[in-house]
Design an enzyme around this catalytic site. Structure first.
Site, PDB file in Angstrom:
ATOM      1  N   GLN A   1       0.846  -1.202   0.000  1.00 22.73           N
ATOM      2  CA  GLN A   1       0.000   0.000   0.000  1.00 22.73           C
ATOM      3  C   GLN A   1       0.879   1.248   0.000  1.00 22.73           C
ATOM      4  OE1 GLN A   1      -3.340  -0.630   3.115  1.00 22.73           O
ATOM      5  NE2 GLN A   1      -1.817  -2.190   3.539  1.00 22.73           N
TER       6      GLN A   1
ATOM      7  N   HIS B   1      -1.580   1.619  -4.143  1.00 20.63           N
ATOM      8  CA  HIS B   1      -1.988   3.019  -3.949  1.00 20.63           C
ATOM      9  C   HIS B   1      -1.138   3.990  -4.746  1.00 20.63           C
ATOM     10  CE1 HIS B   1      -4.093   1.843   0.106  1.00 20.63           C
ATOM     11  NE2 HIS B   1      -4.790   1.510  -0.958  1.00 20.63           N
TER      12      HIS B   1
HETATM   13  C1  BJW Z   1       4.599  -0.819  12.349  1.00 21.78           C
HETATM   14  C2  BJW Z   1       5.798  -0.198  12.708  1.00 21.78           C
HETATM   15  C3  BJW Z   1       6.988  -0.921  12.532  1.00 21.78           C
HETATM   16  C4  BJW Z   1       4.169   1.186  13.073  1.00 21.78           C
HETATM   17  N1  BJW Z   1       6.927  -2.156  12.011  1.00 21.78           N
HETATM   18  N2  BJW Z   1       4.574  -2.031  11.855  1.00 21.78           N
HETATM   19  C5  BJW Z   1     -16.487   5.619   4.784  1.00 21.78           C
HETATM   20  C6  BJW Z   1     -16.374   6.883   4.212  1.00 21.78           C
HETATM   21  C7  BJW Z   1     -15.548   7.098   3.084  1.00 21.78           C
HETATM   22  C8  BJW Z   1     -14.854   6.061   2.510  1.00 21.78           C
HETATM   23  C9  BJW Z   1     -14.972   4.807   3.098  1.00 21.78           C
HETATM   24  C10 BJW Z   1     -15.783   4.594   4.206  1.00 21.78           C
HETATM   25  N3  BJW Z   1     -15.709   3.286   4.555  1.00 21.78           N
HETATM   26  C11 BJW Z   1     -14.849   2.677   3.718  1.00 21.78           C
HETATM   27  C12 BJW Z   1     -14.403   3.592   2.821  1.00 21.78           C
HETATM   28  C13 BJW Z   1     -13.476   3.320   1.709  1.00 21.78           C
HETATM   29  C14 BJW Z   1     -12.087   3.853   2.010  1.00 21.78           C
HETATM   30  C15 BJW Z   1     -11.634   3.333   3.369  1.00 21.78           C
HETATM   31  O1  BJW Z   1     -11.229   2.201   3.508  1.00 21.78           O
HETATM   32  N4  BJW Z   1     -11.657   4.156   4.398  1.00 21.78           N
HETATM   33  C16 BJW Z   1     -11.304   3.714   5.763  1.00 21.78           C
HETATM   34  C17 BJW Z   1     -10.471   4.785   6.438  1.00 21.78           C
HETATM   35  C18 BJW Z   1     -12.569   3.420   6.504  1.00 21.78           C
HETATM   36  N5  BJW Z   1     -11.270   3.367   0.932  1.00 21.78           N
HETATM   37  C19 BJW Z   1     -11.160   4.025  -0.230  1.00 21.78           C
HETATM   38  O2  BJW Z   1     -11.682   5.099  -0.410  1.00 21.78           O
HETATM   39  C20 BJW Z   1     -10.377   3.329  -1.304  1.00 21.78           C
HETATM   40  N6  BJW Z   1     -11.112   3.303  -2.498  1.00 21.78           N
HETATM   41  C21 BJW Z   1     -12.271   2.654  -2.611  1.00 21.78           C
HETATM   42  O3  BJW Z   1     -12.754   2.036  -1.676  1.00 21.78           O
HETATM   43  O4  BJW Z   1     -12.824   2.720  -3.859  1.00 21.78           O
HETATM   44  C22 BJW Z   1     -14.189   2.302  -3.989  1.00 21.78           C
HETATM   45  C23 BJW Z   1     -15.055   3.493  -3.650  1.00 21.78           C
HETATM   46  C24 BJW Z   1     -15.163   4.499  -4.568  1.00 21.78           C
HETATM   47  C25 BJW Z   1     -16.000   5.572  -4.263  1.00 21.78           C
HETATM   48  C26 BJW Z   1     -16.635   5.666  -3.022  1.00 21.78           C
HETATM   49  C27 BJW Z   1     -16.471   4.655  -2.078  1.00 21.78           C
HETATM   50  C28 BJW Z   1     -15.672   3.551  -2.403  1.00 21.78           C
HETATM   51  C29 BJW Z   1      -9.089   4.061  -1.575  1.00 21.78           C
HETATM   52  C30 BJW Z   1      -8.154   4.022  -0.421  1.00 21.78           C
HETATM   53  C31 BJW Z   1      -6.929   4.841  -0.738  1.00 21.78           C
HETATM   54  C32 BJW Z   1      -6.037   5.003   0.463  1.00 21.78           C
HETATM   55  N7  BJW Z   1      -5.087   6.016   0.185  1.00 21.78           N
HETATM   56  C33 BJW Z   1      -4.070   6.305   1.172  1.00 21.78           C
HETATM   57  C34 BJW Z   1      -3.282   7.539   0.738  1.00 21.78           C
HETATM   58  C35 BJW Z   1      -2.324   7.155  -0.385  1.00 21.78           C
HETATM   59  C36 BJW Z   1      -1.593   8.339  -0.882  1.00 21.78           C
HETATM   60  C37 BJW Z   1      -0.705   8.941   0.145  1.00 21.78           C
HETATM   61  O5  BJW Z   1       0.232   8.278   0.630  1.00 21.78           O
HETATM   62  O6  BJW Z   1      -0.939  10.096   0.501  1.00 21.78           O
HETATM   63  O7  BJW Z   1      -3.228   5.168   1.345  1.00 21.78           O
HETATM   64  S1  BJW Z   1      -4.755   6.562   2.815  1.00 21.78           S
HETATM   65  C38 BJW Z   1      -3.478   5.717   3.679  1.00 21.78           C
HETATM   66  O8  BJW Z   1      -4.013   4.508   4.284  1.00 21.78           O
HETATM   67  C39 BJW Z   1      -2.486   5.255   2.589  1.00 21.78           C
HETATM   68  C40 BJW Z   1      -2.122   3.895   3.085  1.00 21.78           C
HETATM   69  O9  BJW Z   1      -1.603   3.112   2.026  1.00 21.78           O
HETATM   70  C41 BJW Z   1      -3.420   3.367   3.644  1.00 21.78           C
HETATM   71  C42 BJW Z   1      -3.268   2.239   4.600  1.00 21.78           C
HETATM   72  O10 BJW Z   1      -2.600   2.647   5.737  1.00 21.78           O
HETATM   73  P1  BJW Z   1      -1.520   1.697   6.406  1.00 21.78           P
HETATM   74  O11 BJW Z   1      -0.444   1.415   5.441  1.00 21.78           O
HETATM   75  O12 BJW Z   1      -2.182   0.541   7.027  1.00 21.78           O
HETATM   76  O13 BJW Z   1      -0.885   2.681   7.490  1.00 21.78           O
HETATM   77  P2  BJW Z   1      -1.446   3.112   8.943  1.00 21.78           P
HETATM   78  O14 BJW Z   1      -0.759   4.359   9.288  1.00 21.78           O
HETATM   79  O15 BJW Z   1      -2.920   3.079   8.982  1.00 21.78           O
HETATM   80  O16 BJW Z   1      -0.930   1.946   9.899  1.00 21.78           O
HETATM   81  C43 BJW Z   1       0.449   1.737  10.127  1.00 21.78           C
HETATM   82  C44 BJW Z   1       0.617   0.449  10.901  1.00 21.78           C
HETATM   83  O17 BJW Z   1       1.999   0.209  11.043  1.00 21.78           O
HETATM   84  C45 BJW Z   1       0.015   0.476  12.306  1.00 21.78           C
HETATM   85  O18 BJW Z   1      -0.749  -0.705  12.510  1.00 21.78           O
HETATM   86  C46 BJW Z   1       1.241   0.490  13.215  1.00 21.78           C
HETATM   87  O19 BJW Z   1       1.019  -0.211  14.427  1.00 21.78           O
HETATM   88  C47 BJW Z   1       2.237  -0.234  12.365  1.00 21.78           C
HETATM   89  N8  BJW Z   1       3.653   0.065  12.651  1.00 21.78           N
HETATM   90  N9  BJW Z   1       5.542   1.051  13.229  1.00 21.78           N
HETATM   91  C48 BJW Z   1       5.748  -2.680  11.716  1.00 21.78           C
HETATM   92  N10 BJW Z   1       8.230  -0.380  12.863  1.00 21.78           N
END
Ligand code: BJW
Length: 251
Positions: free
Chosen positions: A101, A119
Protein backbone atom coordinates in the site's frame (compact mmCIF):
# COMPACT_ATOMS: atom_id res chain seq x y z
CA UNK A 1 14.52 -12.76 18.83
CA UNK A 2 12.97 -16.23 19.19
CA UNK A 3 10.25 -17.07 16.70
CA UNK A 4 7.87 -20.02 17.07
CA UNK A 5 9.10 -23.11 15.12
CA UNK A 6 5.55 -23.56 13.79
CA UNK A 7 5.75 -20.13 12.14
CA UNK A 8 9.14 -20.85 10.56
CA UNK A 9 7.83 -24.24 9.41
CA UNK A 10 4.77 -22.64 7.78
CA UNK A 11 6.96 -20.17 5.89
CA UNK A 12 9.42 -22.86 4.83
CA UNK A 13 6.54 -25.03 3.57
CA UNK A 14 4.77 -22.24 1.66
CA UNK A 15 4.60 -22.60 -2.11
CA UNK A 16 2.65 -19.41 -2.92
CA UNK A 17 3.62 -16.84 -0.27
CA UNK A 18 2.26 -13.30 -0.44
CA UNK A 19 3.18 -10.19 1.56
CA UNK A 20 0.86 -7.22 2.05
CA UNK A 21 2.85 -4.29 3.42
CA UNK A 22 1.75 -0.97 4.86
CA UNK A 23 3.20 2.24 6.21
CA UNK A 24 4.71 0.58 9.31
CA UNK A 25 7.16 -1.20 7.01
CA UNK A 26 8.79 2.18 6.24
CA UNK A 27 8.51 3.66 9.75
CA UNK A 28 12.07 2.59 10.56
CA UNK A 29 13.23 4.41 7.42
CA UNK A 30 11.91 7.63 8.95
CA UNK A 31 8.72 7.81 6.86
CA UNK A 32 5.81 8.63 9.21
CA UNK A 33 2.84 6.25 9.18
CA UNK A 34 -0.64 7.65 8.72
CA UNK A 35 -1.34 7.18 12.41
CA UNK A 36 1.76 9.18 13.45
CA UNK A 37 1.32 12.79 14.42
CA UNK A 38 2.52 14.74 11.41
CA UNK A 39 5.41 17.10 11.84
CA UNK A 40 5.55 20.86 11.99
CA UNK A 41 3.54 22.72 9.41
CA UNK A 42 1.32 19.75 8.74
CA UNK A 43 0.46 18.81 12.31
CA UNK A 44 -2.92 20.58 12.09
CA UNK A 45 -4.15 18.43 9.18
CA UNK A 46 -5.18 14.80 9.18
CA UNK A 47 -4.19 12.70 6.12
CA UNK A 48 -7.90 12.02 5.56
CA UNK A 49 -8.35 15.79 5.04
CA UNK A 50 -5.55 16.03 2.46
CA UNK A 51 -5.58 12.69 0.64
CA UNK A 52 -8.91 13.23 -1.13
CA UNK A 53 -9.96 14.59 -4.54
CA UNK A 54 -12.22 17.04 -2.69
CA UNK A 55 -9.27 18.50 -0.74
CA UNK A 56 -7.31 18.92 -3.97
CA UNK A 57 -10.23 20.58 -5.73
CA UNK A 58 -10.74 22.98 -2.81
CA UNK A 59 -7.08 23.95 -2.37
CA UNK A 60 -4.71 22.37 -4.96
CA UNK A 61 -1.72 24.34 -3.61
CA UNK A 62 -2.16 23.09 -0.05
CA UNK A 63 -2.36 19.43 -1.14
CA UNK A 64 0.49 19.90 -3.64
CA UNK A 65 2.74 21.38 -0.93
CA UNK A 66 1.91 18.51 1.48
CA UNK A 67 2.94 15.98 -1.14
CA UNK A 68 6.02 18.00 -2.06
CA UNK A 69 7.06 17.89 1.63
CA UNK A 70 6.49 14.13 1.68
CA UNK A 71 8.38 13.62 -1.60
CA UNK A 72 11.36 15.48 -0.15
CA UNK A 73 11.21 13.36 3.01
CA UNK A 74 10.96 10.07 1.11
CA UNK A 75 13.68 11.08 -1.36
CA UNK A 76 16.08 11.12 1.60
CA UNK A 77 14.82 7.82 3.05
CA UNK A 78 16.67 4.54 2.63
CA UNK A 79 15.32 0.99 2.83
CA UNK A 80 15.57 -0.41 6.36
CA UNK A 81 16.54 -3.93 7.54
CA UNK A 82 12.90 -5.03 7.11
CA UNK A 83 12.85 -4.10 3.41
CA UNK A 84 16.20 -5.82 2.90
CA UNK A 85 15.08 -8.94 4.78
CA UNK A 86 12.12 -9.30 2.38
CA UNK A 87 14.61 -9.46 -0.51
CA UNK A 88 16.40 -12.30 1.33
CA UNK A 89 13.07 -13.93 2.15
CA UNK A 90 12.23 -14.10 -1.56
CA UNK A 91 15.41 -16.19 -1.98
CA UNK A 92 14.33 -18.56 0.79
CA UNK A 93 10.62 -18.69 -0.13
CA UNK A 94 10.67 -18.79 -3.93
CA UNK A 95 7.70 -17.22 -5.66
CA UNK A 96 7.12 -14.72 -2.83
CA UNK A 97 5.15 -11.74 -4.12
CA UNK A 98 4.90 -8.34 -2.47
CA UNK A 99 1.75 -6.26 -2.60
CA UNK A 100 2.25 -2.85 -1.02
CA UNK A 101 0.00 0.00 0.00
CA UNK A 102 3.10 2.18 0.28
CA UNK A 103 3.81 4.88 -2.25
CA UNK A 104 7.48 5.37 -1.32
CA UNK A 105 9.18 2.81 -3.61
CA UNK A 106 11.41 1.56 -0.77
CA UNK A 107 10.74 -2.14 -1.47
CA UNK A 108 12.04 -1.61 -5.01
CA UNK A 109 14.98 0.45 -3.74
CA UNK A 110 15.91 -2.49 -1.50
CA UNK A 111 15.90 -4.83 -4.51
CA UNK A 112 12.45 -6.45 -4.40
CA UNK A 113 11.05 -7.05 -7.88
CA UNK A 114 7.54 -7.26 -9.35
CA UNK A 115 6.15 -5.23 -6.44
CA UNK A 116 2.45 -4.47 -6.84
CA UNK A 117 1.69 -0.87 -5.85
CA UNK A 118 -1.96 -0.68 -4.83
CA UNK A 119 -1.99 3.02 -3.95
CA UNK A 120 0.28 4.36 -6.69
CA UNK A 121 3.62 6.09 -6.33
CA UNK A 122 4.54 9.40 -4.71
CA UNK A 123 6.97 10.30 -7.49
CA UNK A 124 4.53 9.82 -10.37
CA UNK A 125 2.76 12.88 -11.74
CA UNK A 126 -0.67 12.56 -13.31
CA UNK A 127 -3.27 14.87 -14.81
CA UNK A 128 -6.07 15.58 -12.31
CA UNK A 129 -8.64 15.48 -15.11
CA UNK A 130 -8.01 12.08 -16.72
CA UNK A 131 -5.31 10.60 -14.40
CA UNK A 132 -2.99 10.00 -17.37
CA UNK A 133 0.76 10.14 -16.57
CA UNK A 134 2.40 13.47 -17.40
CA UNK A 135 6.01 14.60 -17.52
CA UNK A 136 6.52 17.85 -15.58
CA UNK A 137 9.71 16.95 -13.74
CA UNK A 138 11.30 20.41 -14.09
CA UNK A 139 8.21 22.21 -12.77
CA UNK A 140 7.34 20.44 -9.53
CA UNK A 141 9.21 22.67 -7.07
CA UNK A 142 6.63 25.48 -6.99
CA UNK A 143 3.97 26.13 -4.35
CA UNK A 144 1.14 25.44 -6.82
CA UNK A 145 0.75 22.35 -9.03
CA UNK A 146 2.01 22.75 -12.59
CA UNK A 147 -0.51 22.63 -15.46
CA UNK A 148 -1.00 19.45 -17.49
CA UNK A 149 0.90 19.99 -20.77
CA UNK A 150 -2.03 18.45 -22.71
CA UNK A 151 -5.15 20.04 -21.20
CA UNK A 152 -4.03 22.65 -18.64
CA UNK A 153 -5.70 20.95 -15.63
CA UNK A 154 -3.62 20.93 -12.42
CA UNK A 155 -1.13 18.08 -12.16
CA UNK A 156 -1.41 15.89 -9.04
CA UNK A 157 0.59 13.08 -7.46
CA UNK A 158 -0.06 9.63 -8.93
CA UNK A 159 -1.43 8.15 -5.72
CA UNK A 160 -4.86 6.76 -4.81
CA UNK A 161 -6.92 9.04 -2.60
CA UNK A 162 -9.91 8.15 -0.42
CA UNK A 163 -13.00 7.59 -2.56
CA UNK A 164 -10.94 6.68 -5.65
CA UNK A 165 -10.67 3.28 -7.29
CA UNK A 166 -7.42 1.38 -7.11
CA UNK A 167 -5.44 0.86 -10.36
CA UNK A 168 -7.43 -1.88 -12.06
CA UNK A 169 -4.64 -4.20 -13.24
CA UNK A 170 -2.68 -3.95 -9.98
CA UNK A 171 -5.78 -4.63 -7.87
CA UNK A 172 -6.87 -7.56 -10.07
CA UNK A 173 -3.43 -9.14 -9.77
CA UNK A 174 -3.38 -8.57 -6.00
CA UNK A 175 -6.79 -10.19 -5.59
CA UNK A 176 -5.74 -13.20 -7.67
CA UNK A 177 -2.54 -13.62 -5.65
CA UNK A 178 -4.37 -13.34 -2.31
CA UNK A 179 -7.10 -15.75 -3.40
CA UNK A 180 -4.48 -18.28 -4.56
CA UNK A 181 -1.85 -17.99 -1.84
CA UNK A 182 -1.03 -20.50 0.90
CA UNK A 183 0.73 -17.98 3.18
CA UNK A 184 -0.32 -14.36 3.71
CA UNK A 185 2.00 -12.05 5.65
CA UNK A 186 0.38 -8.77 6.72
CA UNK A 187 3.23 -6.45 7.67
CA UNK A 188 3.03 -2.94 9.13
CA UNK A 189 -0.53 -2.18 8.16
CA UNK A 190 -3.41 -1.12 10.40
CA UNK A 191 -5.75 -3.24 8.21
CA UNK A 192 -8.25 -0.39 8.38
CA UNK A 193 -8.29 0.86 4.79
CA UNK A 194 -10.25 -1.10 2.24
CA UNK A 195 -10.10 -2.64 -0.29
CA UNK A 196 -6.44 -3.49 0.52
CA UNK A 197 -7.48 -4.78 3.96
CA UNK A 198 -9.95 -7.18 2.34
CA UNK A 199 -7.11 -9.11 0.66
CA UNK A 200 -6.45 -10.92 3.96
CA UNK A 201 -10.02 -12.23 3.88
CA UNK A 202 -9.53 -13.60 0.37
CA UNK A 203 -6.44 -15.42 1.66
CA UNK A 204 -8.38 -16.72 4.67
CA UNK A 205 -11.09 -18.07 2.39
CA UNK A 206 -8.35 -19.92 0.50
CA UNK A 207 -7.23 -21.53 3.82
CA UNK A 208 -3.89 -19.74 3.70
CA UNK A 209 -1.84 -19.39 6.87
CA UNK A 210 -2.27 -15.78 8.02
CA UNK A 211 0.64 -14.07 9.74
CA UNK A 212 0.73 -10.54 11.12
CA UNK A 213 3.87 -8.55 11.98
CA UNK A 214 3.08 -5.33 13.82
CA UNK A 215 3.95 -3.74 17.18
CA UNK A 216 0.22 -3.13 17.75
CA UNK A 217 -3.01 -5.07 17.41
CA UNK A 218 -5.23 -4.49 14.38
CA UNK A 219 -8.70 -5.71 13.35
CA UNK A 220 -6.91 -8.62 11.60
CA UNK A 221 -5.05 -9.78 14.74
CA UNK A 222 -7.76 -12.09 16.16
CA UNK A 223 -8.03 -13.89 12.80
CA UNK A 224 -4.32 -14.68 12.39
CA UNK A 225 -2.63 -18.05 12.76
CA UNK A 226 0.56 -16.34 13.94
CA UNK A 227 1.03 -12.84 15.35
CA UNK A 228 4.54 -11.49 15.84
CA UNK A 229 4.42 -8.37 17.98
CA UNK A 230 7.29 -6.08 17.06
CA UNK A 231 8.73 -3.74 14.46
CA UNK A 232 9.24 -5.26 11.00
CA UNK A 233 12.84 -4.00 10.90
CA UNK A 234 13.59 -6.38 13.77
CA UNK A 235 11.17 -9.25 13.14
CA UNK A 236 11.89 -9.82 9.42
CA UNK A 237 15.68 -10.17 9.77
CA UNK A 238 15.06 -12.60 12.67
CA UNK A 239 12.66 -14.54 10.43
CA UNK A 240 15.30 -14.78 7.71
CA UNK A 241 17.91 -15.96 10.24
CA UNK A 242 15.49 -18.57 11.57
CA UNK A 243 14.72 -19.87 8.08
CA UNK A 244 18.41 -20.05 7.17
CA UNK A 245 19.02 -22.07 10.32
CA UNK A 246 16.15 -24.37 9.41
CA UNK A 247 17.64 -24.88 5.92
CA UNK A 248 21.09 -25.57 7.40
CA UNK A 249 19.89 -28.09 9.97
CA UNK A 250 17.49 -29.61 7.44
CA UNK A 251 14.69 -29.71 10.05
C1 BJW B 1 4.60 -0.82 12.35
C2 BJW B 1 5.80 -0.20 12.71
C3 BJW B 1 6.99 -0.92 12.53
C4 BJW B 1 4.17 1.19 13.07
N1 BJW B 1 6.93 -2.16 12.01
N2 BJW B 1 4.57 -2.03 11.86
C5 BJW B 1 -16.49 5.62 4.78
C6 BJW B 1 -16.37 6.88 4.21
C7 BJW B 1 -15.55 7.10 3.08
C8 BJW B 1 -14.85 6.06 2.51
C9 BJW B 1 -14.97 4.81 3.10
C10 BJW B 1 -15.78 4.59 4.21
N3 BJW B 1 -15.71 3.29 4.56
C11 BJW B 1 -14.85 2.68 3.72
C12 BJW B 1 -14.40 3.59 2.82
C13 BJW B 1 -13.48 3.32 1.71
C14 BJW B 1 -12.09 3.85 2.01
C15 BJW B 1 -11.63 3.33 3.37
O1 BJW B 1 -11.23 2.20 3.51
N4 BJW B 1 -11.66 4.16 4.40
C16 BJW B 1 -11.30 3.71 5.76
C17 BJW B 1 -10.47 4.79 6.44
C18 BJW B 1 -12.57 3.42 6.50
N5 BJW B 1 -11.27 3.37 0.93
C19 BJW B 1 -11.16 4.02 -0.23
O2 BJW B 1 -11.68 5.10 -0.41
C20 BJW B 1 -10.38 3.33 -1.30
N6 BJW B 1 -11.11 3.30 -2.50
C21 BJW B 1 -12.27 2.65 -2.61
O3 BJW B 1 -12.75 2.04 -1.68
O4 BJW B 1 -12.82 2.72 -3.86
C22 BJW B 1 -14.19 2.30 -3.99
C23 BJW B 1 -15.06 3.49 -3.65
C24 BJW B 1 -15.16 4.50 -4.57
C25 BJW B 1 -16.00 5.57 -4.26
C26 BJW B 1 -16.63 5.67 -3.02
C27 BJW B 1 -16.47 4.66 -2.08
C28 BJW B 1 -15.67 3.55 -2.40
C29 BJW B 1 -9.09 4.06 -1.58
C30 BJW B 1 -8.15 4.02 -0.42
C31 BJW B 1 -6.93 4.84 -0.74
C32 BJW B 1 -6.04 5.00 0.46
N7 BJW B 1 -5.09 6.02 0.19
C33 BJW B 1 -4.07 6.31 1.17
C34 BJW B 1 -3.28 7.54 0.74
C35 BJW B 1 -2.32 7.15 -0.38
C36 BJW B 1 -1.59 8.34 -0.88
C37 BJW B 1 -0.70 8.94 0.15
O5 BJW B 1 0.23 8.28 0.63
O6 BJW B 1 -0.94 10.10 0.50
O7 BJW B 1 -3.23 5.17 1.35
S1 BJW B 1 -4.76 6.56 2.82
C38 BJW B 1 -3.48 5.72 3.68
O8 BJW B 1 -4.01 4.51 4.28
C39 BJW B 1 -2.49 5.26 2.59
C40 BJW B 1 -2.12 3.89 3.08
O9 BJW B 1 -1.60 3.11 2.03
C41 BJW B 1 -3.42 3.37 3.64
C42 BJW B 1 -3.27 2.24 4.60
O10 BJW B 1 -2.60 2.65 5.74
P1 BJW B 1 -1.52 1.70 6.41
O11 BJW B 1 -0.44 1.42 5.44
O12 BJW B 1 -2.18 0.54 7.03
O13 BJW B 1 -0.89 2.68 7.49
P2 BJW B 1 -1.45 3.11 8.94
O14 BJW B 1 -0.76 4.36 9.29
O15 BJW B 1 -2.92 3.08 8.98
O16 BJW B 1 -0.93 1.95 9.90
C43 BJW B 1 0.45 1.74 10.13
C44 BJW B 1 0.62 0.45 10.90
O17 BJW B 1 2.00 0.21 11.04
C45 BJW B 1 0.01 0.48 12.31
O18 BJW B 1 -0.75 -0.70 12.51
C46 BJW B 1 1.24 0.49 13.22
O19 BJW B 1 1.02 -0.21 14.43
C47 BJW B 1 2.24 -0.23 12.36
N8 BJW B 1 3.65 0.06 12.65
N9 BJW B 1 5.54 1.05 13.23
C48 BJW B 1 5.75 -2.68 11.72
N10 BJW B 1 8.23 -0.38 12.86
Amino acid sequence: MDLPPALLGAIAAARRPVVLSGAGMSAESGVPTFRDALDGLWSRYRPEELATPEAFAADPGLVWRWYRWRRDLVAEAKPNPGHRALVDLAGLAPGLRIITQNVDGLHQDAGSTEVIELHGNLFADICSRDRAPVSVSGETAGDEPPACPRCGAPVRPGVVWFGEFLPEAAFAEARALAAGCDLFLSIGTSSLVSPAADLAWLAMNADATIVEINPDRTPLTPHCDHVVTGPSGMVLPALVDGLRELHTTGD
